[in-house]
Design an enzyme around this catalytic site. Structure first.
Site, PDB file in Angstrom:
ATOM      1  N   PRO A   7       0.855  -1.191   0.000  1.00 27.36           N
ATOM      2  CA  PRO A   7       0.000   0.000   0.000  1.00 27.36           C
ATOM      3  C   PRO A   7       0.890   1.240   0.000  1.00 27.36           C
ATOM      4  O   PRO A   7       1.871   1.293   0.741  1.00 27.36           O
ATOM      5  CB  PRO A   7      -0.763  -0.121   1.324  1.00 27.36           C
ATOM      6  CG  PRO A   7       0.090  -0.977   2.198  1.00 27.36           C
ATOM      7  CD  PRO A   7       0.840  -1.899   1.287  1.00 27.36           C
ATOM      8  N   CYS A  98       1.996   3.410   9.673  1.00 26.46           N
ATOM      9  CA  CYS A  98       2.018   4.769   9.113  1.00 26.46           C
ATOM     10  C   CYS A  98       2.757   5.726  10.054  1.00 26.46           C
ATOM     11  O   CYS A  98       2.396   5.863  11.222  1.00 26.46           O
ATOM     12  CB  CYS A  98       0.597   5.276   8.883  1.00 26.46           C
ATOM     13  SG  CYS A  98       0.588   6.909   8.134  1.00 26.46           S
ATOM     14  N   LYS A 139      -0.189  -5.172   8.943  1.00 25.97           N
ATOM     15  CA  LYS A 139       1.127  -4.749   8.452  1.00 25.97           C
ATOM     16  C   LYS A 139       1.755  -3.889   9.536  1.00 25.97           C
ATOM     17  O   LYS A 139       1.159  -2.905   9.970  1.00 25.97           O
ATOM     18  CB  LYS A 139       0.955  -3.956   7.157  1.00 25.97           C
ATOM     19  CG  LYS A 139       2.256  -3.466   6.553  1.00 25.97           C
ATOM     20  CD  LYS A 139       2.053  -3.085   5.105  1.00 25.97           C
ATOM     21  CE  LYS A 139       3.292  -2.489   4.491  1.00 25.97           C
ATOM     22  NZ  LYS A 139       3.547  -1.108   4.946  1.00 25.97           N
ATOM     23  N   GLU A 201      13.089  -2.326   1.124  1.00 28.18           N
ATOM     24  CA  GLU A 201      14.344  -2.217   0.344  1.00 28.18           C
ATOM     25  C   GLU A 201      14.521  -3.302  -0.707  1.00 28.18           C
ATOM     26  O   GLU A 201      15.637  -3.766  -0.919  1.00 28.18           O
ATOM     27  CB  GLU A 201      15.565  -2.218   1.285  1.00 28.18           C
ATOM     28  CG  GLU A 201      15.795  -0.969   2.082  1.00 28.18           C
ATOM     29  CD  GLU A 201      15.795   0.344   1.315  1.00 28.18           C
ATOM     30  OE1 GLU A 201      16.553   0.479   0.346  1.00 28.18           O
ATOM     31  OE2 GLU A 201      15.029   1.229   1.714  1.00 28.18           O
TER      32      GLU A 201
HETATM   33  C1  LIG Z   1       4.645   7.346  -0.287  1.00 20.20           C
HETATM   34  C2  LIG Z   1       4.415   6.153   0.612  1.00 20.20           C
HETATM   35  C3  LIG Z   1       3.127   5.872   1.061  1.00 20.20           C
HETATM   36  C4  LIG Z   1       2.888   4.764   1.897  1.00 20.20           C
HETATM   37  N1  LIG Z   1       1.606   4.502   2.299  1.00 20.20           N
HETATM   38  C5  LIG Z   1       1.359   3.397   3.066  1.00 20.20           C
HETATM   39  C6  LIG Z   1       0.024   3.034   3.431  1.00 20.20           C
HETATM   40  O1  LIG Z   1      -0.959   3.686   3.055  1.00 20.20           O
HETATM   41  N2  LIG Z   1      -0.124   1.930   4.218  1.00 20.20           N
HETATM   42  C7  LIG Z   1       0.934   1.171   4.649  1.00 20.20           C
HETATM   43  O2  LIG Z   1       0.744   0.179   5.360  1.00 20.20           O
HETATM   44  N3  LIG Z   1       2.194   1.483   4.286  1.00 20.20           N
HETATM   45  C8  LIG Z   1       2.425   2.563   3.506  1.00 20.20           C
HETATM   46  N4  LIG Z   1       3.705   2.839   3.110  1.00 20.20           N
HETATM   47  C9  LIG Z   1       4.794   1.910   3.451  1.00 20.20           C
HETATM   48  C10 LIG Z   1       4.985   0.894   2.308  1.00 20.20           C
HETATM   49  O3  LIG Z   1       3.843   0.065   2.177  1.00 20.20           O
HETATM   50  C11 LIG Z   1       6.225  -0.001   2.560  1.00 20.20           C
HETATM   51  O4  LIG Z   1       6.041  -0.659   3.785  1.00 20.20           O
HETATM   52  C12 LIG Z   1       7.513   0.797   2.619  1.00 20.20           C
HETATM   53  O5  LIG Z   1       7.599   1.708   1.544  1.00 20.20           O
HETATM   54  C13 LIG Z   1       8.734  -0.136   2.597  1.00 20.20           C
HETATM   55  O6  LIG Z   1       8.742  -0.928   1.437  1.00 20.20           O
HETATM   56  P1  LIG Z   1       9.690  -0.545   0.179  1.00 20.20           P
HETATM   57  O7  LIG Z   1      11.101  -0.427   0.701  1.00 20.20           O
HETATM   58  O8  LIG Z   1       9.500  -1.676  -0.788  1.00 20.20           O
HETATM   59  O9  LIG Z   1       9.212   0.784  -0.345  1.00 20.20           O
HETATM   60  C14 LIG Z   1       3.968   3.938   2.294  1.00 20.20           C
HETATM   61  C15 LIG Z   1       5.255   4.226   1.835  1.00 20.20           C
HETATM   62  C16 LIG Z   1       5.492   5.310   1.009  1.00 20.20           C
HETATM   63  C17 LIG Z   1       6.895   5.586   0.523  1.00 20.20           C
END
Ligand SMILES: Cc1cc2nc3c(=O)[nH]c(=O)nc-3n(C[C@H](O)[C@H](O)[C@H](O)COP(=O)(O)O)c2cc1C
Length: 315
Positions: A7, A98, A139, A201
């Site tokens: 998300p 969040c 999550k 990551e």
């Molecule tokens: C712009 C942005 C918005 C996000 N919005 C949510 C969200 O609505 N709900 C949630 O559980 N995590 C949210 N996250 C966290 C991501 O789901 C994820 O856990 C985090 O980016 C780490 O994963 P990644 O390294 O693959 O980006 C958000 C992250 C970013 C960067």
């Protein structure tokens, strides 16, 4: 192996989910969060955030979508979880990660990780409200200020009856700064009898392989990497060749054109620019274009800039 789209509030909306699920074999997509405060939300709130509910909870290409809720009041989270399921969501997810100040101030999101009993009560209320054949998931991050309660929170989610648990391998204070501490996920995966989904990551196929090796998880969740390389899930699952800059630019153009021909909402330029902030990592060409785009305010203007960039590439 399952690959799940994370998300991402402000970036991954229905249009983005449509585009990404058309070009990738995702197993599941999770929506931006629905903010639950103290009431049962009207159906239109769910449908706005997740129009796929009108299509049996699937994207046009048939990938299942799960609604995520963010809230602190157990009974209310339960009522809204049931509503999401009744509307057709493929399971329902609770957000405990969040970091936004406004959400944390009202005691939602990552701040709850300081109180495993609250995490437990929220998930339990959702589980009790939702018929057992539907998934109730959560999550979490590894903690709020530090990681000392990571296992307590994971156990709280499990004991509340969750179907599975996704872990973003950083605390709230770690923000989005590398590294992701995958080894904590390994400990949880060994301890809990429910599936654990590893997140954080993963930017390319090698990262995905290392994450799976370290954590032993069968499911991974990808966020920023999934928009910095639009066909990342396909490269991970099938070994597809990563998209070239020309392919990605074409995809962005089709995203902006579709928005232009569709709803014409004024928040879209911000979303397109947000997408660009993650493209820089994969494509050096994106940087110049991003700087150029910053001054533009409407989707029309952005489409014109992207079309010009595409013409330049063809010359
Ligand atoms: C712009 C942005 C918005 C996000 N919005 C949510 C969200 O609505 N709900 C949630 O559980 N995590 C949210 N996250 C966290 C991501 O789901 C994820 O856990 C985090 O980016 C780490 O994963 P990644 O390294 O693959 O980006 C958000 C992250 C970013 C960067």
């Amino acid at each position: 192996m399952r690959v799940i789209l994370a998300p991402m509030e402000g970036v991954v909306d229905a249009l983005m989910r449509d585009i990404l699920s058309t070009i990738n074999p995702y197993d599941l997509l999770v929506t931006e969060f629905v903010r639950v405060v103290d009431q049962l939300l009207p159906e239109k709130v769910f449908l706005k955030l997740c129009p796929e509910l009108l299509n049996n909870g699937n994207t046009p290409s048939g990938t299942p979508v799960r609604v995520q809720l963010l809230g602190q009041e157990p009974q209310c989270m339960g009522e809204n979880a049931l509503r999401a399921i009744e509307l057709g969501s493929h399971g329902v997810d609770a957000n405990f990660g969040c970091p936004a100040k406004i959400v944390n101030r009202s005691k939602g999101g990552a701040v709850l990780l300081q109180y495993p009993e609250s995490v437990h009560d929220i998930v339990k209320a959702m589980r009790q409200a939702v018929p057992k054949e539907h998934a109730v998931t959560a999550k979490i991050r590894l903690g709020y200020e530090d990681k000392s309660l990571f296992m307590e929170n994971a156990i709280a989610v499990y004991e509340a009856g969750a179907t599975e648990l996704a872990i973003h391998a950083r605390s709230k204070v770690d923000g989005y700064k590398p590294p992701a501490y995958w080894e904590y996920i390994t400990e949880v995966r060994k301890r809990l009898p429910i599936p654990v989904i590893a997140n954080g990551e993963i930017w390319n196929r090698d990262d995905a392989k290392r994450c799976i090796d370290v954590t032993g998880c069968d499911s991974i969740m990808i966020g920023r990497g999934a928009i910095s390389l639009p066909n990342l899930a396909d490269t991970i699952k099938t070994g597809a060749t990563p998209y070239t800059w020309a392919q990605t630019l074409g995809l962005m153009l089709s995203y902006t054109q579709r928005e232009l021909n569709g709803r014409k909402s004024d928040y879209y330029p911000a979303r397109i620019k947000q997408w660009f902030t993650y493209l820089n990592r994969q494509y050096p060409e994106a940087d110049t274009l991003f700087r150029e785009l910053r001054v533009f305010k409407t989707t029309e203007e952005i489409v014109a800039v992207l079309e010009a960039a595409q013409r330049n590439l063809a010359d």
